[in-house]
Write an enzyme that holds these catalytic residues in place. Structure first.
Site, short mmCIF file in Angstrom:
data_model
loop_
_atom_site.label_atom_id
_atom_site.label_comp_id
_atom_site.label_asym_id
_atom_site.label_seq_id
_atom_site.Cartn_x
_atom_site.Cartn_y
_atom_site.Cartn_z
N PRO A 1 0.82 -1.22 0.00
CA PRO A 1 0.00 0.00 0.00
C PRO A 1 0.85 1.27 0.00
CG PRO A 1 -0.73 -1.54 1.69
CD PRO A 1 0.56 -2.06 1.17
N ARG B 1 -1.90 -6.48 -21.56
CA ARG B 1 -2.69 -6.06 -22.73
C ARG B 1 -1.94 -5.05 -23.60
NH1 ARG B 1 -5.23 -1.36 -22.24
NH2 ARG B 1 -7.04 -1.79 -23.55
N ASP C 1 -7.00 4.01 -26.34
CA ASP C 1 -7.43 3.95 -24.95
C ASP C 1 -7.49 5.30 -24.29
OD1 ASP C 1 -7.79 1.38 -24.38
OD2 ASP C 1 -5.78 1.02 -23.64
N GLU D 1 -0.13 -8.92 8.03
CA GLU D 1 -0.18 -7.45 8.17
C GLU D 1 0.90 -6.79 7.33
OE1 GLU D 1 -2.91 -6.49 9.74
OE2 GLU D 1 -3.12 -8.66 10.02
C1 4G4 Z 1 2.77 -5.71 1.70
C2 4G4 Z 1 2.69 -5.00 2.89
C3 4G4 Z 1 -0.95 -4.01 -2.01
C4 4G4 Z 1 1.64 -6.32 1.19
C5 4G4 Z 1 1.49 -4.90 3.55
C6 4G4 Z 1 -0.88 -5.01 -1.06
C7 4G4 Z 1 -2.85 -3.12 -0.88
C8 4G4 Z 1 -1.94 -3.05 -1.92
C9 4G4 Z 1 0.42 -6.24 1.84
C10 4G4 Z 1 0.34 -5.52 3.04
C11 4G4 Z 1 -1.82 -5.03 -0.04
C12 4G4 Z 1 -2.04 -1.95 -2.94
C13 4G4 Z 1 -1.50 -6.56 4.29
C14 4G4 Z 1 -1.28 -4.11 4.23
C15 4G4 Z 1 -0.77 -6.91 1.22
N1 4G4 Z 1 -2.79 -4.09 0.02
N2 4G4 Z 1 -2.77 -0.88 -2.64
N3 4G4 Z 1 -1.84 -5.97 0.98
N4 4G4 Z 1 -0.85 -5.41 3.77
O1 4G4 Z 1 -1.46 -2.04 -4.00
#
Ligand code: 4G4
Length: 254
Positions: free
Chosen positions: A88, A153, A168, A115
């Protein structure tokens, strides 16, 4: 292009092979998608891949050793691969980045669970962290599939029709103009007459203007860094003037 995905859930990626453009791209060897099960690199009788976070807190964190083992294994088979971790907090994925990644011969995508993953993996073994948007998923797998779909794609030959990717939305930097197909009248709503005119120049202009208006209403941020043509400016100035005329009438009559 080869994509090697490191995940605790390799089966999820069979979803990419269910119909459509990516399945065909795989079948015609334009893209190969390989999965590596991170648990195969976990040691001990329990093949543990997670542990409690230093500093306390709820939930578990992916241990670095199995991830490092899996990444090093993938890099051995694909020495030139660009290694991305889906998180994230990564760089926001967009169409421009999809285009850049489509030029890579090999990608390694690392999917976390729980997590999150031990931060030293991101720092030491990955080239970049990538986020598909500002929301949290239960794992990186769906994010990796989004990246594979958007990049796949764009590979030469994937669409069969090279024009589609060029036309696109986001290739123009604007939102897509509205599309219609038969019937001409559907539940009381008609297809705009212009599209039935057969006048290709006029249709092109109508679509460009529809894209501009749509983008202004829904995503004005996109227009700030897009080059506008002289015709675009003329159109927008006319719109601007028409709005002002309407507003003037209202302020003098009320
Ligand atoms: C790595 C670190 C990507 C992977 C923390 C992965 C959202 C995205 C994860 C986590 C993800 C995105 C569990 C918070 C796996 N969540 N927005 N989750 N978490 O690309």
């Amino acid at each position: 292009m080869n994509v090697t995905v490191l995940t605790l859930f390799p089966e999820m990626f069979s979803a990419l092979l269910v119909g459509g453009i990516i399945k065909r791209a795989v079948e015609s060897n334009r893209i190969s998608i390989e999965t590596i099960d991170i648990r195969d690199f976990a040691k001990g009788p329990h093949r543990t891949v997670d542990d409690r976070p230093y500093g306390g807190g709820s939930g578990m964190v992916m241990k670095p050793e199995p991830l490092a083992g899996a990444i090093r294994h993938a890099k051995q088979s694909h020495p030139g691969a660009f290694t991305l971790v889906l998180t994230p907090q990564g760089r926001l994925f967009d169409h421009g980045l999809a285009r850049e990644l489509a030029r890579c011969a090999e990608l390694i995508l690392v999917c976390g669970r729980y997590e999150g993953i031990d931060d030293r993996i991101c720092q030491d073994l990955a080239d970049e962290e990538l986020s598909i948007g500002d929301y949290v998923l239960t794992g990186g797998e769906l994010a990796a599939m989004v990246v594979i779909d958007a990049v796949g794609r764009l590979l030469p030959g994937a669409l069969g029709n090279e024009q589609s990717a060029q036309e696109d939305s986001f290739s123009t930097g604007l939102l897509e103009y509205p599309q219609y197909t038969r019937p001409r009248s559907f539940e009381g709503f008609d297809v705009p007459d212009m599209l039935l005119s057969g006048n290709h120049g006029a249709i092109r202009q109508w679509r460009r203007q529809a894209s501009l208006v749509r983008t202004f209403l829904e995503r004005p941020d996109l227009l700030l860094d897009q080059p506008l043509t002289p015709e675009d400016i003329v159109f927008l100035e006319r719109l601007h003037r028409d709005i002002e005329i309407t507003l003037d009438r209202h302020s003098t009559t009320s």
